[in-house]
Design an enzyme around this catalytic site. Structure first.
Site, PDB file in Angstrom:
ATOM      1  N   ASN A 132       0.836  -1.190   0.000  1.00 19.53           N
ATOM      2  CA  ASN A 132       0.000   0.000   0.000  1.00 19.53           C
ATOM      3  C   ASN A 132       0.880   1.252   0.000  1.00 19.53           C
ATOM      4  O   ASN A 132       2.087   1.172  -0.164  1.00 19.53           O
ATOM      5  CB  ASN A 132      -0.962  -0.012   1.189  1.00 19.53           C
ATOM      6  N   HIS A 135      21.444   0.980  13.650  1.00 18.18           N
ATOM      7  CA  HIS A 135      22.624   1.815  13.850  1.00 18.18           C
ATOM      8  C   HIS A 135      23.332   1.338  15.113  1.00 18.18           C
ATOM      9  O   HIS A 135      22.687   1.044  16.119  1.00 18.18           O
ATOM     10  CB  HIS A 135      22.226   3.285  14.017  1.00 18.18           C
ATOM     11  N   ALA A 152      -2.096  -3.579  12.845  1.00 14.57           N
ATOM     12  CA  ALA A 152      -1.621  -2.212  12.641  1.00 14.57           C
ATOM     13  C   ALA A 152      -0.872  -1.712  13.870  1.00 14.57           C
ATOM     14  O   ALA A 152      -1.254  -1.981  15.008  1.00 14.57           O
ATOM     15  CB  ALA A 152      -2.794  -1.295  12.330  1.00 14.57           C
TER      16      ALA A 152
END
Length: 175
Positions: A76, A106, A148
């Site tokens: 999407n 990192h 989600a």
């Protein structure tokens, strides 16, 4: 409404890249990518299966890594995949808005900017909701649903649903 001009421009760009990197870049037939951005650096390898599609703003960044996307996957709006080592996505996967998949972190303990890399593997028939982040050294099995807003760092076994955050095979539900 799909913009046929953008589709045509992306198709020409993909064809050009396939001609430039015939041994490093394999992209299947009938892709439907709108506004795809490919950043390919160093000793990379990219393989994308047939019949994939994206809405807008799909970013694929591969630097000295290997990215493999199966067939019949859907991305999407605003999905970002950044690969320094290895990311593998199976067939029939669906990804919601604002997805982030990275196979590196990192190294904040180092005085110089450097990365710690690993791998990400996503099985077949995985549904991933919007605003999901999948971090390095994560594996998602087949037939999973990632709700989600979830953050995945670790392993999700096949046929499971994740709501919240996963770290080292534990499910933490945000309330």
């Amino acid at each position: 409404m799909r913009n046929p001009f953008l589709y045509g421009v992306n198709l020409l760009r993909i064809c050009f890249l396939k001609l430039m990197y015939p041994k490093k870049l394999s992209i299947g037939f009938l892709q439907s990518f709108e506004k795809i951005r490919l950043e390919l650096k160093g000793d990379f390898k990219v393989s994308i299966g047939n019949f994939n599609q994206s809405r807008e703003k799909l970013y694929l960044g591969v630097s000295n890594g290997e990215l493999k996307i199966g067939q019949h996957c859907f991305f999407n709006i605003n999905c970002s995949i950044t690969c320094l080592e290895r990311i593998e996505i199976g067939n029939e996967c669906k990804f919601g808005n604002n997805l982030v998949i990275v196979d590196h972190d990192h190294n904040f303990k180092s005085s110089s900017p450097e990365f710690i890399s690993g791998s990400v593997k996503i099985g077949n028939n995985v549904w991933v909701g919007s605003n999901v982040t999948i971090l390095r050294n994560s594996t998602i099995g087949d037939n999973c649903v990632i709700a989600a807003g979830s953050v995945i760092k670790g392993n999700v076994k096949s046929d499971h649903m994740v709501i919240g955050n996963v770290k080292n095979s534990r499910l933490i539900v945000n309330k």
